[in-house]
Design an enzyme around this catalytic site. Sequence first.
Site, PDB file in Angstrom:
ATOM      1  N   THR A 155      17.459 102.009  16.439  1.00  0.00           N
ATOM      2  CA  THR A 155      17.434 103.148  16.837  1.00  0.00           C
ATOM      3  C   THR A 155      18.597 104.045  16.910  1.00  0.00           C
ATOM      4  O   THR A 155      19.162 104.845  17.009  1.00  0.00           O
ATOM      5  CB  THR A 155      16.997 103.228  18.393  1.00  0.00           C
ATOM      6  OG1 THR A 155      17.063 104.462  18.799  1.00  0.00           O
ATOM      7  CG2 THR A 155      18.371 102.180  19.527  1.00  0.00           C
ATOM      8  N   ARG A 194      24.528  99.470  17.946  1.00  0.00           N
ATOM      9  CA  ARG A 194      25.488  99.991  17.270  1.00  0.00           C
ATOM     10  C   ARG A 194      26.087  98.621  16.887  1.00  0.00           C
ATOM     11  O   ARG A 194      26.363  99.011  15.449  1.00  0.00           O
ATOM     12  CB  ARG A 194      26.581 100.828  18.275  1.00  0.00           C
ATOM     13  CG  ARG A 194      26.021 102.067  19.025  1.00  0.00           C
ATOM     14  CD  ARG A 194      27.053 102.954  19.698  1.00  0.00           C
ATOM     15  NE  ARG A 194      26.445 103.977  20.704  1.00  0.00           N
ATOM     16  CZ  ARG A 194      26.919 104.505  21.058  1.00  0.00           C
ATOM     17  NH1 ARG A 194      28.107 105.197  20.267  1.00  0.00           N
ATOM     18  NH2 ARG A 194      26.622 105.913  21.750  1.00  0.00           N
ATOM     19  N   GLU A 231      18.313 113.010  15.746  1.00  0.00           N
ATOM     20  CA  GLU A 231      16.972 112.911  16.231  1.00  0.00           C
ATOM     21  C   GLU A 231      16.511 113.965  14.999  1.00  0.00           C
ATOM     22  O   GLU A 231      15.504 113.648  14.399  1.00  0.00           O
ATOM     23  CB  GLU A 231      16.317 113.187  17.046  1.00  0.00           C
ATOM     24  CG  GLU A 231      16.595 111.245  18.189  1.00  0.00           C
ATOM     25  CD  GLU A 231      18.503 112.097  18.867  1.00  0.00           C
ATOM     26  OE1 GLU A 231      19.542 111.103  19.294  1.00  0.00           O
ATOM     27  OE2 GLU A 231      19.317 112.911  19.069  1.00  0.00           O
ATOM     28  N   ASP A 247      12.917 107.235  26.547  1.00  0.00           N
ATOM     29  CA  ASP A 247      12.556 107.602  24.573  1.00  0.00           C
ATOM     30  C   ASP A 247      11.792 106.122  23.239  1.00  0.00           C
ATOM     31  O   ASP A 247      11.137 106.120  22.963  1.00  0.00           O
ATOM     32  CB  ASP A 247      13.328 108.506  24.109  1.00  0.00           C
ATOM     33  CG  ASP A 247      15.017 107.815  23.615  1.00  0.00           C
ATOM     34  OD1 ASP A 247      14.569 106.798  24.492  1.00  0.00           O
ATOM     35  OD2 ASP A 247      15.641 108.340  23.306  1.00  0.00           O
ATOM     36  N   GLU A 296      24.000  99.287  24.187  1.00  0.00           N
ATOM     37  CA  GLU A 296      24.721 100.218  23.553  1.00  0.00           C
ATOM     38  C   GLU A 296      25.403  99.421  22.554  1.00  0.00           C
ATOM     39  O   GLU A 296      25.251  99.427  21.153  1.00  0.00           O
ATOM     40  CB  GLU A 296      25.595 101.677  24.438  1.00  0.00           C
ATOM     41  CG  GLU A 296      25.164 102.800  24.456  1.00  0.00           C
ATOM     42  CD  GLU A 296      24.267 103.715  24.302  1.00  0.00           C
ATOM     43  OE1 GLU A 296      24.417 103.309  22.835  1.00  0.00           O
ATOM     44  OE2 GLU A 296      23.486 104.316  24.820  1.00  0.00           O
TER      45      GLU A 296
END
Length: 605
Positions: free
Chosen positions: A594, A240, A505, A369, A236
Site C-alpha cells: 500500500t 514504508r 491514490e 481503506d 507506517e
Amino acid sequence: GDFICGGSTCSKWKQLSRLQRSIILFLFAFLAVCGVISYTSMGEPWKSTSLFFFSLFSQKPPKPPHVRRGPSNLQNKPPWRDVRLKTRHDTSKVVEEPVQADKEEKTEKSVISWRGAVIEPDQSTEPPSSKIKEPEKPSSVEAEDQKEPVPITERQVAVIEAFRHAWKGYKDFAWGHDELKPLSKSYSEWFGLGLTLIDALDTMWILGLKEEFEEARKWVANDLVFDKNVDVNLFESTIRILGGLLSTYHLSGDSLFLEKAKDIGNRLMPAFKTPSKIPYSDVNIGRGTAHPPRWTSDSTVAEVTSIQLEFRELSRLTGDEKFQKAVDEVMKHVHTLSGKNDGLVPMFINTNSGQFTHLGVYTLGARADSYYEYLLKQWIQGGKKENELLEDYMRAIEGVKKHLLQRSQPKKLTFVGELAHGHFSAKMDHLVCFLPGTLALGAHNGLTADHMKLAEALIETCYQMYAQVETGLSPEIVHFNLHAQKGHKDVEIKPADRHNLLRPETVESLFYMYRFTGDKKYQDWGWEILQNFNKYTRVPTGGYTSINNVQNPSNPEPRDKMESFFLGETLKYMFLLFSDDIDLINLDKYVFNTEAHPLPIWVPA
C-alpha cells in the site's frame, strides 16, 4: 578409423558398434564431398568437425550449469539503463549498459537483464505453510521474455526531472531525515529513520537513477540504525520501511537491504504481544516494548490488516515463520468477527478483547481503506490459494455496491460514500481512489467483469475530483451533490478539507487502468495532474510542498512539507503510468504494497 580419431584414441573407435562407426564414416565422407574440410578451409571447420566426432566417443559427464544464488526472481549485478528520450523525430532505442560480469555469466541463458535488474521471470516459490521454505533456485528463462527494452517516453522523462528536483531539495536540506520542509529549507522528524530516503529507494531503481541510488545505499549501509529509543507506528514503519527495504532487495539483489529488513522486522514483533494478538499501534524499536495510543486501547482496522504482505514476504525470505504466523492470526481472527455489514468492517478494533468497536460506521476511507486492498493482494501474493481472503474481498465489494454507492448530480458520477448508523453520507476521501485500481487488479486476476465496469466509473469520478477544482488538484475530502442545483458542480469542498498532500491514490488507479485497458485517456489525465503539481506545489529551490487551498490558484497556501510518499508512491506510479512496457514491474509477477513497493508473487499467475 585411425585417421578420424587421431591415432591415440583408436581404442575408443574400436569400442563403437559397427552401426556407430558406419554412421560416422558416412558423415565424414559427406562433409568431405561438400568441401567442408577442403584444403583451403582446414581451419575452423576442421576443428569443429574433429571436436564433434571426439564428443561422440568421449564418456566425460557434462559440467553442471553455473548457478548464482540470490533473492527470488532477481539477481545482482544490474545493468543500469541510460535515461534517453525517444521522440517522434528520434527512432533510436534506449541503450542499456553492459552487465559487468565474467564471461561465464554473460553466456548464461538462465537470466536476462531488465530495467536495471537481472530476473528469473518464471521462478515459482511456494508460500510458507506450517514450515517455511527458502526461495527455490532460479529456473530458466523462456525465450519470449528475452526482448529489447522499451524506450522511455517524453512524459517519463518529465517524471524523472520532477523526481530529481524533489530529491535535490531533500538532499540539500533534509538528508538522512524523515521529511523535507522545502520552503524553510529544513526537515521534520517522525521516527528519525530517513523515511523519505527509504521510501524512494525502489523508485530510483525503477527510474534508472544510478547515482542517486548508490548515494542513498551508502547512507543505508553506514547511517541507518534501528537500535534507537524511539516509538514508531507499526503500520507506517511496516509499509514504508520494511516494505521499501524488501522491495529494494528484490529489485537490486543487494543483501544489505534484506539484512536491514530482518532487523526492523524483528524489532516490530513486540507489537503482537497483546491479549488478543491484535497488535498495538506503537512500538519502541530500541527497548522492545509496545503500547496503544495514550487515549485508547484500540487499533485501527486498516493498520492491523495492512501489514501482512510485508511480514509474509519476510518469512518467506528468512525461513522464520514467526512473522507470517503473527499477521495470519490477525486475518483469521478478523475473518470470524461479528459486527460486519455485508463484508464492510468498522474502523476500530480493541487490542484487549479483539472485538470491533465504534460499531455501525463504515467507510472505504481513512482507518479502513487498505483492509480491502490487502484482502485481494494477499490472495494474489499467495498464488490465489487462500480462499478465505477472496471470500472476504468479494463479500466486501458486494457490501460497497449495496450500501455505499451513489450517483452525483449533474454529471451522474458514481462515488463511494460512508454509512453511519444507517445514515448515508455523500462524503468521499481522496484515499478511496485506491479502489478503482484494486477492482481492476481483481478483474485482471479472473474476478467478475462487473468489477472492471465499476473501476471505470470510479476512476472517472476520481479524475473529476481534480478536474472540477480551480487548481486542477484534488482536495483531501469531497462531498458530492445528490440533487441538481443551478450553478453547482458535482463536487463540493468544505474549508477544512481543501488541502492537498501530494497523495498518490488517483495516479495509482490510473496506472492500473492504463496497464489493463491501454486507453490513452488515463495517461492524459495523469499528465494533467503532474502539470498541476508542477504549477502549484513545486518549490524553486528544490522539492514539492503540500498545499492548504486547492481552490485558490493565485495563492494555494503552501504547507512547507513534502510527504515521503510523494517520492515513494506518487512519482513512481506516474512513471509507470506513462510507460508502455508491461514488464516494467509486471503485474503477473509483482504485487504492490500500500506504499507502492512491489513484492514478488509467490506462484506466478
